[in-house]
Design an enzyme around this catalytic site. Structure first.
Site, PDB file in Angstrom:
ATOM      1  N   GLY A  51       0.788  -1.234   0.000  1.00  0.00           N
ATOM      2  CA  GLY A  51       0.000   0.000   0.000  1.00  0.00           C
ATOM      3  C   GLY A  51       0.812   1.272   0.000  1.00  0.00           C
ATOM      4  CB  CYS A  88     -26.389 -10.003 -17.399  1.00  0.00           C
ATOM      5  SG  CYS A  88     -25.672  -9.897 -19.061  1.00  0.00           S
ATOM      6  CB  CYS A 121     -24.955 -14.203 -19.472  1.00  0.00           C
ATOM      7  SG  CYS A 121     -24.486 -13.266 -17.984  1.00  0.00           S
ATOM      8  CB  CYS A 179     -21.704  -9.025 -17.795  1.00  0.00           C
ATOM      9  SG  CYS A 179     -22.723 -10.272 -17.026  1.00  0.00           S
ATOM     10  CB  CYS A 193     -20.974 -11.469 -20.295  1.00  0.00           C
ATOM     11  SG  CYS A 193     -22.698 -11.299 -20.742  1.00  0.00           S
TER      12      CYS A 193
END
Lengths: 235, 258, 277
Positions: free
Chosen positions: C29, C238, C241, C263, C269
């Site tokens: 970080g 979605c 899908c 998606c 997807c």
């Protein structure tokens, strides 16, 4: 004076001179070797022409003026403190606990209600707030300040009303030593009567009072002894 | 009366090359007392605060401070990390210009809440509650909590700064001309507020000001400074009513009566 | 093969960047400054990500590049071609086949596994910049963990919107120490950062910073006890899908304001549709 009387205040050879640096360094010797004592139960009235240094003496005892020499011994918490040599924090502690003061003028802080002004010495002693306010109000009532004025700042009060607030604030703490600088100034007869009572009650509980009283009648009613400054300087 | 001082400063000196900021300044500060430092511009009074707060490095001297756990540290020799941490928990600074002590781009509530969040407060409701409580104590209307400080008057900004600095209950506060630049009536209100807060919270405070009226109202003791040196010190009322040093007399006599 | 060095960068530059990456991994970080080079794309188009990828990619890597979750947008295609030309490395659109994935603004839905490296394109690396413009001051604040201001940001959001309104680039605390901006991924993807088996590398070319989250590192999104971190949810599934678990993009399909949700992750997807077919 019997052997049992307790000297609460003893001034020895107190000297006070003002040096005015802003005016070419001119010196004003006001007090020259003043000595006096005030015992428990006494009310000593200072006498002398105006300008002779009575106020100066009171202020020096309170630590408001800086003495040039001598001693000011006050009884504080079972010992004697010399206000001349005591450090600032000690002086503050002495004022909080042992030495009360009624000055000639009330220094007014805008926005602080009269009852708070009077309660403050009790708050400084750790008295719970509502108790302190209750006692403050009782004393204000005794001094004939009407309740509608209690939550107001003394800024708008008359001279007499301000002086009564001043007196209340000075007496409420139950100090063992009280310094009174013209406590009855600007007061009518009835209020003067209350102040006289307060002084008597203080004496009865064993306090030592030192004051100046321009009003001869009041002085006659309260003083156990009158000392002129001239005498005190020769003593 | 036998407690030890919270802060003991000895021999504090700050030089800027040939010029002196302050020389050989020494004093003690006890819990619950207000020490006023008065003097005119250039007297060194603000330099003292800058050295103690770490804003500038002192040339010489020590400033021992008793932390909450009783251990003693020298503020002038602390590593910066430790000093910054102490500045969040143990003492606070109120700047003359409130804009210097506030975050102008965040709301009043966030300004008061930030020191709490910096110390790990993680409950939004509680943080907001404490911010509201403090706004009330400094007499800022509660419905201004979500306003930006830029929309506040100068007096209100200063009160907001005071709330922000006191919210973490520090033990010691430094104030640099807290009433400077404010209207007289606003000053009176602010001073009254400060008097009350200092008494209620038992704060030790150093108040630097050129205004003697402020010291009479707030300070128990005074240091009079001139040319970087302390010329007189003692009880406030004694110095103001019976000044000894020529410079103190000049200062006191120069104040115009109201 | 082109006339460029493998992966475009000269070896000294790669070495410099690898050192920065190692330091970043050692301090999860923490933003490591590096000597960002001139790249054949402008600032703001992924120069940081490209430099990191170019420094870690090897001949046996399989590279996937996505932009907003899609393999087929202009930027993703350009960057993929760039690496194909300068390395000859195999490229793919399948998350589970890639060893190295460079991304702008999304983490794939398909869970990552150990041995994979994600390279994030970062515009502004400094989470404290919104309040503190001075670099000297923000570095000190990170060093001394003076992070009160980050919660101020969340406080202000809740005050203004009733909830934390930050939806992208939601600040996180890495390994309980440094606060980091995870790049403009939607907060939906933040949970994927926590204890990921993959190595996560972040490159900011314009700002010249690299940071990293090594595998299995705890990453916690900042929040309040009474306003806990939550991710986005949709009522719709979605349209292509049927998934109710993935991050959905809203697509306008006609002039009358008709829209569908699909998606954002094209690979995910597409594979779902293969299974359903």
């Amino acid at each position: 004076m019997s052997e049992q009387t307790v000297p609460l205040l003893r001034v020895r050879d107190l000297a006070k001179t003002f040096t005015l640096h802003t005016q070419g360094g001119v010196t004003l010797p006001v007090l020259r070797r003043v000595s006096l004592r005030v015992d428990a139960g006494e009310c000593v009235a200072l006498a002398g022409p105006s300008g002779s240094g009575k106020s100066t003496l009171l202020r020096a005892v309170y630590g408001n003026y800086k003495a040039k020499g001598g001693q000011i011994l006050v009884r504080h918490r079972d010992r004697l403190v010399d206000m001349v040599s005591a450090g600032p924090r000690e002086v503050l502690d002495v004022r909080r606990v042992s030495v009360g003061h009624v000055s000639q003028f009330l220094r007014v802080i805008p926005r602080v209600p009269a009852e708070e002004v009077v309660a403050e010495p009790l708050l400084a002693l750790g008295v719970p707030r509502n108790q302190a306010l209750e006692r403050a109000r009782a004393l204000l009532a005794r001094l004939k300040i009407p309740p509608r004025l209690w939550p107001l700042s003394p800024v708008t009060f008359s001279g007499g009303e301000q002086q009564r607030v001043n007196v209340a604030r000075g007496f409420i703490g139950g100090h063992t030593i009280l310094l009174l600088d013209e406590p009855t100034a600007s007061l009518d007869a009835a209020s003067r009567g209350v102040v006289v009572q307060l002084i008597r009650e203080a004496r009865e509980r064993g306090a030592a009072l030192l004051g100046t009283f321009h009003d001869a009648d009041a002085r006659a009613m309260v003083a156990t002894r009158v000392v002129s400054l001239a005498e005190a300087e020769a003593a | 009366m036998s407690e030890r001082p919270l802060l003991s400063v000895r021999g504090l000196t700050k030089r800027y090359g040939e010029r002196t900021g302050c020389v050989d300044v020494g004093f003690d500060l006890w819990p619950g007392e207000v020490l006023g430092v008065v003097g005119e511009s250039g007297s060194g009074k603000t330099t003292i605060l800058h050295c103690l707060s770490g804003r500038t490095a002192a040339t010489a001297g020590s400033a021992t401070f008793v932390q909450r756990d009783g251990t003693v540290v020298d503020l002038l020799r602390m590593p910066e990390a430790a000093r910054r941490r102490l500045a969040r928990t143990d003492w606070a600074m109120v700047q003359q210009n409130p804009r210097d002590g506030l975050r102008m781009s965040v709301t009043a509530g966030a300004n008061v809440g930030e020191p709490l969040m910096a110390l790990g407060a993680r409950h939004y409701g509680e943080i907001r509650g404490r911010a509201l409580d403090w706004l009330g104590q400094v007499e800022i209307p509660l419905d201004r909590i979500d306003d930006l400080p830029a929309t506040f008057s100068g007096g209100m900004q200063q009160r907001l700064q005071i709330a922000r600095s006191l919210v973490t209950r520090p033990r010691m506060v430094f104030m640099d001309e807290p009433t400077g630049g404010l209207d007289v009536s606003v000053q009176a209100r602010l001073l009254d507020l400060l008097r009350g807060l200092v008494a209620d919270l038992g704060l030790a405070a150093i108040v630097v000001t050129h205004d003697l009226a402020v010291t009479r109202l707030l300070a128990h003791r005074l240091l009079v400074m001139r040319g970087g040196e302390i010329v007189e010190s003692g009880l406030t009322d004694q110095i103001l009513d019976d000044p000894q040093h020529p410079y103190s007399q000049l200062l006191v006599s120069s104040v115009l009566p109201p | 093969m082109s006339a460029y060095n493998f992966a475009y960068l000269d070896e000294q530059t790669k070495r410099m960047i690898r050192r920065a990456i190692l330091k970043a991994i050692a301090i999860p970080g923490y933003q490591v400054p590096f000597g960002s080079r001139e790249m054949p794309l402008s600032y703001g188009w992924g120069t940081g990500g490209v430099q990191v990828t170019a420094s870690v990619i090897g001949p046996d890597d399989v590279l996937k590049v996505i932009d907003q979750g899609a393999d087929d947008t202009t930027n993703a295609v350009s960057i993929r071609h760039f690496f194909a030309r300068t390395t000859g490395v195999r490229t793919t659109t399948r998350t589970d086949e890639a060893t190295l994935i460079q991304t702008r603004h999304r983490i794939p839905e398909t869970p990552l596994c150990a041995g994979q490296i994600m390279v994030f394109q970062v515009p502004i690396p400094e989470p404290l910049r919104w309040l503190e413009p001075r670099e000297t001051e923000t570095r000190t604040m990170h060093a001394l963990e003076e992070y009160g201001v980050m919660h101020v940001r969340l406080y202000e959001d809740i005050t203004q919107h009733g909830r934390v309104a930050t939806a992208y680039d939601y600040p996180v605390r890495v390994n309980g120490r440094y606060i980091m901006r995870p790049s403009p991924i939607p907060k939906f993807d933040n949970p994927k950062l926590d204890r990921s088996p993959a190595l996560l590398l972040f490159g900011a070319g314009r700002e010249k910073r690299i940071y990293a989250v090594p595998p299995w590192t705890p990453v916690k999104s900042l929040d309040f006890d009474d306003h806990p971190f939550t991710i986005e949810r949709w009522e719709e599934a979605c349209a292509l899908c049927g998934s109710r678990e993935s991050f959905l993009d809203e697509v306008i399909v006609d002039d009358k304001g008709g829209r569908i949700f699909v998606c954002s992750d094209t690979d995910y997807c597409g594979r779902r549709r293969e299974h359903l077919a």
